[in-house]
Design a protein around this motif. Sequence first.
Motif: not given
Length: 333
Positions: A274-293
């Motif tokens: 959305l603007g100004g995202a970092t790799d850490n932001d993306v990786l946090w979302l990836i970790a959230l999706v994996r653990t939640t699913v």
Amino acid sequence: MVEAVAVDLASTLREAVTGSVRFNEPLDTLSRWRIGGRAAAIVEPSSATEAAAVLRVMAERPEPIVVIGETSNMLFDSRGFDGVLMRVGPRMSEWSIEGRRVHAEAGASIPELVRATAEAGLSGIIHAAGVPGTLGGLVLMNGGTQRKGIGEQVVRTLIANERGELHAVRHDDLGFAYRTSNLQGQTAAILEVELELVPGEPAALIVDIDAILAERAAKFPFDLPNCGSTFLSNPAMYSIVGAPGRAIEEAGLKSVRRGGAQISEKHANFIVNLGGATDNDVLWLIALVRTTVQARTGFTMDCEVRHLSPDGRMRPAHEVADERWPDLRSSEG
């Protein structure tokens, strides 16, 4: 900030190629995700011979080298990359069609090549219409859509190994499987590809391409920087739960945001900047999706996306996400 590249490396790289050599380059302008720090150097060879020469040079040097195409399915670290990126792209993008055979350089654009083969009355890679990136990247990942992979059409590839030695590798030795090949994880470059396609009716094939493109435009968030599908479709999971996007949406994660990154409101298997995202932001979302699913379905989803660290390690993004956020499951409840 990446340190200034040694003068001798700059001189050596410029002797190896007639193409572009750039130093201390921002990766967020190159990345489809618009994420990344600076790379020490980016070199773009103009031929297989030049690409091999670059690999020979770097085999004698301490800096890491990583081969890239158009950065589809890549997440650059926001701290940058302390080595040389060899981009096989527009400077190596020629192809020829002879009967049912297509001979192409690995930097050929997939959308352009698919349409050209259709206009020539050849089918077999129409499923890849709309897939961004280069032919080399598609072959490396055995990519495609509609659960098909380009590996079925590959006759042989020309590669340069980490020592800059050129080798022709035939289909049976490439180890194609669903979204993978034997070349993944190697410091090697796919430089040329030979495909064998099947005859088709040009007008009908163009109609098919346009239909695929229209469907993708309706489903996917092309209005924001993204890297395509984030998670691989697991056949076992697909038969019970469905596609990754469906699993993520049903877990209530659609539109979840971290910093400048968001699980797309349009398609949940896309993470957009959305603007100004970092790799850490993306990786946090990836970790959230994996653990939640996983907690909800019992299936663990792996990433199509690969993360490049500052020291040159290229790994599936979920491995890096798990390392950075090991306690996410417990902290998120």
